[in-house]
Scaffold this motif. Structure first.
Motif: not given
Length: 257
Positions: A101-113
């Motif tokens: 299940r996916l949703e819109p990306k709203t932010r970035d983190t230092a640990y995005d995979l």
């Protein structure tokens, strides 16, 4: 999915406009009920019209909760080229029947995979009670390896792909704080698939391994492995023992108890 096969039904409520992305022209207008449409067009959707396949490139709005309210939906789509199925080869021998299940990306983190959708649940932890079903799935995967694989340069490709249907959702019950403490992880990231975010997803990293999964509150209900090295086996054994789990690498039919 064959939406065009359904558009001429009765009891229609939502006005749907079909637009050819190549020229911007409207190729059809219909009124459809909510039950005839998917809950979201965030996942790639294909429909068939006059024996041609069309891929929906943009839906306005994208989610059913919105187009049910507006009673209006615009679908911009592109006709796909016919593919010679005899020349289609897969890069993996198996995939999960469950799609994330996916949703819109709203932010970035230092640990995005970032992972490909085919890599979802390819290396995962399951309950010991799943072992008979795991062995059942291994039969189909091993058949793909033995009967439908070939070398293509430095990789192996597959004529068939076994879809795992008997396992279902893992439904793990792991305390997230205990897992992070065991692996000595403090920072948490998010999982990106097709430029969207895995719903209720998380990413944690050790010196050896990158783990990802999904949460129900503070409970881990899915736990998978993305990146690892030779030292990761010790972590797998620790997790198995701490939370009474087994680890399976579906691609190569490896089971760690």
């Amino acid at each position: 999915m064959g939406l065009f096969d359904k558009i001429f039904g009765t009891g229609s409520k939502i006005k749907v406009q079909f637009i050819d992305s190549d020229n911007g022209q409207t190729i059809g207008i219909s009124e459809m009920t909510a039950s005839q449409l998917p809950e979201t067009f965030s996942l790639q959707t294909t429909m068939h019209y006059h024996n041609d396949a069309w891929v929906i490139e943009e839906a306005i709005p994208e989610n059913s909760i919105d187009f049910i309210k507006t009673k209006s939906l615009i679908l911009k789509m592109r006709k796909t080229e016919k593919i010679d199925l005899s020349e289609v080869w897969f890069t993996t021998p198996t995939i999960s029947n469950e799609f994330p299940r996916l949703e819109p990306k709203t932010r970035d983190t230092a640990y995005d995979l970032g992972i490909h959708e085919d890599d979802y649940r390819q290396r995962e932890f399951l309950s010991p009670g799943s072992t008979p079903k795991i062995e059942e799935e291994f039969v189909g995967i091993r058949e793909v390896w033995s009967e439908y694989s070939k070398k293509s340069g430095d990789i192996t490709v597959f004529k068939n792909c076994h879809v795992r249907k008997t396992i279902g959702p893992p439904n793990l019950v792991i305390d997230f704080k205990q897992l992070k403490s065991l692996l000595e992880c403090k920072s948490v990231g998010q999982v990106i698939i097709n430029e969207r975010t895995l719903s209720n997803g998380f990413v944690i990293r050790t010196d050896n391994t990158t783990y990802f999964g999904t949460l129900d509150g503070e409970t881990v209900i899915e736990l998978c492995m993305a990146n690892w090295n030779e030292e990761s086996t010790n972590e797998i054994l620790e997790i198995n023992q701490a939370f009474n789990l087994v680890f399976v690498n579906w691609t190569h039919c490896d089971l760690v108890i």
